[in-house]
Design an enzyme around this catalytic site. Structure first.
Site, PDB file in Angstrom:
ATOM      1  N   GLU A 112       0.846  -1.193   0.000  1.00 58.54           N
ATOM      2  CA  GLU A 112       0.000   0.000   0.000  1.00 58.54           C
ATOM      3  C   GLU A 112       0.881   1.242   0.000  1.00 58.54           C
ATOM      4  OE1 GLU A 112      -3.193  -2.260   2.953  1.00 58.54           O
ATOM      5  OE2 GLU A 112      -2.166  -0.435   3.623  1.00 58.54           O
ATOM      6  N   LYS A 114       2.259   4.635   1.325  1.00 56.10           N
ATOM      7  CA  LYS A 114       2.392   5.179   2.680  1.00 56.10           C
ATOM      8  C   LYS A 114       2.050   6.666   2.631  1.00 56.10           C
ATOM      9  CE  LYS A 114       5.419   5.345   6.691  1.00 56.10           C
ATOM     10  NZ  LYS A 114       5.097   6.749   7.008  1.00 56.10           N
ATOM     11  N   ASP A 116       1.279  10.436   3.579  1.00 58.06           N
ATOM     12  CA  ASP A 116       1.963  11.353   4.488  1.00 58.06           C
ATOM     13  C   ASP A 116       0.923  12.245   5.145  1.00 58.06           C
ATOM     14  OD1 ASP A 116       4.078  12.434   5.792  1.00 58.06           O
ATOM     15  OD2 ASP A 116       4.727  13.730   4.149  1.00 58.06           O
ATOM     16  N   TYR A 224      -7.555   2.041   5.552  1.00 56.22           N
ATOM     17  CA  TYR A 224      -6.726   0.926   5.110  1.00 56.22           C
ATOM     18  C   TYR A 224      -6.614  -0.247   6.077  1.00 56.22           C
ATOM     19  CZ  TYR A 224      -3.449   3.912   7.731  1.00 56.22           C
ATOM     20  OH  TYR A 224      -2.855   4.711   8.676  1.00 56.22           O
ATOM     21  N   LYS A 313      10.769   3.364   3.047  1.00 57.71           N
ATOM     22  CA  LYS A 313      10.744   4.796   2.802  1.00 57.71           C
ATOM     23  C   LYS A 313      11.703   5.154   1.658  1.00 57.71           C
ATOM     24  CE  LYS A 313       8.884   6.635   7.007  1.00 57.71           C
ATOM     25  NZ  LYS A 313       8.916   7.787   7.925  1.00 57.71           N
ATOM     26  N   CYS A 407      35.513  19.050  29.542  1.00 59.70           N
ATOM     27  CA  CYS A 407      34.080  19.257  29.413  1.00 59.70           C
ATOM     28  C   CYS A 407      33.772  20.701  29.026  1.00 59.70           C
ATOM     29  CB  CYS A 407      33.370  18.904  30.721  1.00 59.70           C
ATOM     30  SG  CYS A 407      31.593  19.220  30.703  1.00 59.70           S
ATOM     31  N   CYS A 410      31.719  22.243  32.339  1.00 65.33           N
ATOM     32  CA  CYS A 410      32.288  22.441  33.679  1.00 65.33           C
ATOM     33  C   CYS A 410      33.817  22.431  33.693  1.00 65.33           C
ATOM     34  CB  CYS A 410      31.751  21.376  34.643  1.00 65.33           C
ATOM     35  SG  CYS A 410      32.338  19.701  34.293  1.00 65.33           S
ATOM     36  N   CYS A 425      31.950  13.276  30.648  1.00 62.60           N
ATOM     37  CA  CYS A 425      32.398  14.075  31.789  1.00 62.60           C
ATOM     38  C   CYS A 425      32.090  13.307  33.068  1.00 62.60           C
ATOM     39  CB  CYS A 425      31.692  15.429  31.786  1.00 62.60           C
ATOM     40  SG  CYS A 425      31.961  16.391  33.286  1.00 62.60           S
ATOM     41  N   CYS A 431      28.386  18.985  37.264  1.00 65.06           N
ATOM     42  CA  CYS A 431      28.241  19.418  35.872  1.00 65.06           C
ATOM     43  C   CYS A 431      26.763  19.723  35.618  1.00 65.06           C
ATOM     44  CB  CYS A 431      28.746  18.338  34.935  1.00 65.06           C
ATOM     45  SG  CYS A 431      28.745  18.808  33.184  1.00 65.06           S
TER      46      CYS A 431
END
Length: 672
Positions: A112, A114, A116, A224, A313, A407, A410, A425, A431
């Site tokens: 079928e 698809k 949108d 469907y 898709k 990091c 921090c 970190c 942090c």
């Protein structure tokens, strides 16, 4: 490696949850459906490869969005699940292989288009439309019956026919391209916000409060899929039901096809990959369903998707743009994720400004330099993602990009465990993104669901020094003066928040265990652990091997929960939460059985039955003391077999010498 992966998962989860909220709740599109779908695919791929880092509030665990407060909320009789999807033909062939392994080679597929659009479930009683409900979160959705009645292609009353007294039919509400362009132009002329695509316009329309306004916007709907009690007695397969609902007066796409094998499926896909551009509406792929209902039941479901269906898709395009810079985001677990900031470029109908880079290894593999011209692609596994750099356009003396050693939040030196690609970190208690992220996780809807507290409020409370750990939430009632000083935080907001915090103390142990944010402990695992150990003390006292003995608990999960609970700081926090009155013990409920004839015995159901549905048989077994298992193993006492049982289950049961009984024999056991 692990820190980057964890951080990337958290970043994507937060983005997608916000997009879900904006779209499903506020009917406001911040991102195209194509972009959203591919971000979700990227997240699914990361979580599949690294399940231990799955964000407990991951949008991959939800079928759709949250429930809006504008409409009545209705629970779906049959959950509205999402489909697994793929973008390459080999994965379709793998899907076909999995199907045939379970049900044999005699399999047909229905292909079928698809559509949108916006998924909808319509309920008819005595041939009359009685209810229309959106997908919502898959379990429950918004009732939008009055709005749906304005769609001319949806019949209010069916002509006399042989349809069931009550049934549901699922479909997709959409807007044709020409109507979208016309209405969007009108909005632009009126100075109103335009929609990114027809799907978002259709979704925003169906969520309007004024059905008269909905009627002004031309929506259409394809139906469907049919659901009804004892549907298998009406039809043997999906194709027969599609032909029947056409005769009942429903709008069904003329472009579906019954395929005899996977080669015919691929031919159908190839045709529509080109022909889709001639349609008056948008499609983004093809849905493939196993035709036979009994085979569908045999294949069953995962947590969110049927194993008997998949969507293919269509692939997207690739463009070239400039890499302006790379930023680094720190997630709740401390994982540091790099994100490429790009010169804005149009890709598949949307403007792309950022792209995923995953981790330091990816940056090194791509050999990225400052100011590089890069190729960005939107495809199934990644969206958007930098595919490569155009070395021929690289600026002279361009500097190679170096991953940070500390990091970005921090300043703590980053850690990278041996064999992992992710940096993280280790400053868990100092942090900000980690502290705030853990608090935001704790209050989440699937965790403690604290009403009156949102992510922004958590940030404000942290910035004011009012909360630094979870237990601080439960002392806020003594800080009302400081709360009143928060910007845009009136007395009503404070009361709502404090009431929500107080109410959360009654949340069951399994929710609390999930909310603590222990690595690898998701919603399902938390429930299993809570049911098995009954309370936090028993769980904390258990060894790694004792935790691993719980069904479906692996070594990595067992180690994570064990080391978390023996950490003194965590023990202290749990004690504070206990003192606040939170539930660290399962509330045992008295179970009244209809009988105990099946006590101590385990069962698995497979096939189609004459007298009872599989759900009814399950309830019957459990009401007489029996226990259901999810698969065939040495622990299984009886396999209850109906018609059209899959050959793989039969073979495995025979190999393990599991007794195979019929529906009648099961009833005899119960009566005896």
């Amino acid at each position: 490696m692990s820190a980057d992966i964890r951080s990337k998962i958290e970043q994507l989860s937060k983005e997608l949850n916000e997009y879900n909220y904006q779209y499903y709740v506020l009917a406001n599109s911040l991102i195209s459906d194509y972009d959203f779908d591919h971000k979700l695919k990227e997240l699914e791929a990361l979580e599949a490869q690294y399940p231990e880092y799955k964000d407990p509030n991951s949008p991959t665990q939800k079928v759709g969005g949250d429930i809006t407060q504008k409409f009545n909320t209705v629970k779906h009789k049959w959950p509205m699940m999402s489909l697994g999807n793929t973008y390459n033909e080999q994965e379709l062939k793998d899907f076909d292989g999995r199907v045939r392994k379970v049900i044999g080679d005699q399999v047909q597929y229905v292909c079928e288009l698809k559509f949108d659009g916006l998924s909808i479930s319509l309920t008819y009683e005595h041939g009359k439309l009685s209810k229309a409900v959106t997908r919502g979160d898959g379990t429950q959705g918004d009732e939008v019956t009055n709005n749906v009645r304005t769609i001319r292609s949806i019949p209010h009353q069916l002509k006399p026919g042989n349809y069931p007294e009550t049934f549901e039919i699922r479909g997709e509400i959409f807007m044709h391209k020409s109507a979208f362009l016309r209405l969007n132009q009108e909005r632009e002329d009126n100075g109103e916000q335009t929609y990114a695509n027809p799907r978002n316009f259709a979704s925003g329309t169906i969520k309007l409060q004024d059905s008269a306004e909905v009627a002004k916007r031309p929506l259409d709907c394809f139906l469907y899929f049919l659901y009804a009690d004892n549907r298998n007695r009406l039809f043997d397969n999906h194709w027969e039901s599609l032909e029947a609902v056409k005769s009942w007066g429903f709008h069904v796409s003329e472009h579906s096809k019954l395929c005899q094998n996977i080669d015919e499926v691929l031919a159908f896909i190839h045709h529509w990959d080109e022909a889709r551009h001639k349609l008056s509406y948008e499609i983004d792929g093809i849905v493939i369903k196993v035709n036979d209902y009994a085979q569908q039941e045999e294949l069953g479901f995962t947590a969110k998707s049927p194993r008997w269906a998949i969507s293919y898709k269509f692939k997207a395009e690739r463009v070239e743009t400039i890499l302006k810079s790379i930023s680094y985001q720190v997630g709740r677990t401390g994982a540091v994720t790099p994100v490429a900031n790009l010169q804005p470029v149009q890709l598949a109908g949307t403007t792309v400004k950022r792209a995923s880079l995953h981790n330091a290894n990816e940056i090194a593999r791509l050999d990225l330099h400052e100011g590089d011209t890069v190729f960005v692609e939107k495809g199934g596994e990644i969206i958007p993602k930098i595919i490569s750099a155009n070395v021929e356009k690289r600026p002279a003396n361009a500097v190679a990009i170096a991953y940070p050693t500390h990091c970005p939040e921090c300043g703590t030196e980053l850690v990278r465990q041996e064999g992992e690609a992710v940096h993280y970190c280790p400053n868990e208690d100092g942090c900000k993104p980690q502290i705030v992220g853990k608090l935001q996780h704790f209050i989440g809807r699937k965790m403690m669901d604290i009403q009156g507290l949102g992510d922004e409020t958590i940030v404000a409370l942290y910035n004011q020094g009012l909360v630094e750990k979870i237990s601080d939430l439960y002392s806020l009632a003594s800080k009302t003066d400081q709360l009143a000083g928060l910007e845009r935080f009136g007395q009503k907001s404070i009361d709502n928040m404090l009431n929500g915090i107080e109410a959360s103390k009654q949340k069951p142990f399994e929710k609390l265990l999930f909310a603590l944010g222990i690595r690898h402990i998701g919603e399902t695992i938390a429930k299993k652990l809570a049911q098995y150990f009954k309370n936090i003390d028993a769980l904390a006292a258990a060894s790694i091997s004792e935790i691993e003995a719980v069904p479906d608990i692996g070594l990595r999960i067992a180690e994570s929960i064990h080391f978390y609970l023996i950490e003194p700081a965590h023990q202290e926090e749990i004690n504070r939460l206990k003192a606040a009155g939170l539930q660290f013990e399962v509330e045992e409920k008295e179970v009244i059985l209809a009988g105990d004839g099946l006590a101590g015995k385990t069962f698995l159901i497979s096939g189609v039955f004459a007298e009872y549905s599989r759900e009814e048989l399950t309830a019957l077994i459990e009401s007489h003391g029996g226990k259901m298992l999810s698969g065939i193993s040495a622990k299984l006492n009886f396999l209850v077999a109906g018609d059209k049982m899959g050959p793989s289950k039969l073979a495995k049961a025979e190999k393990l010498q599991v007794p195979i009984i019929s529906e009648a024999q099961l009833l005899t056991m119960i009566n005896a």
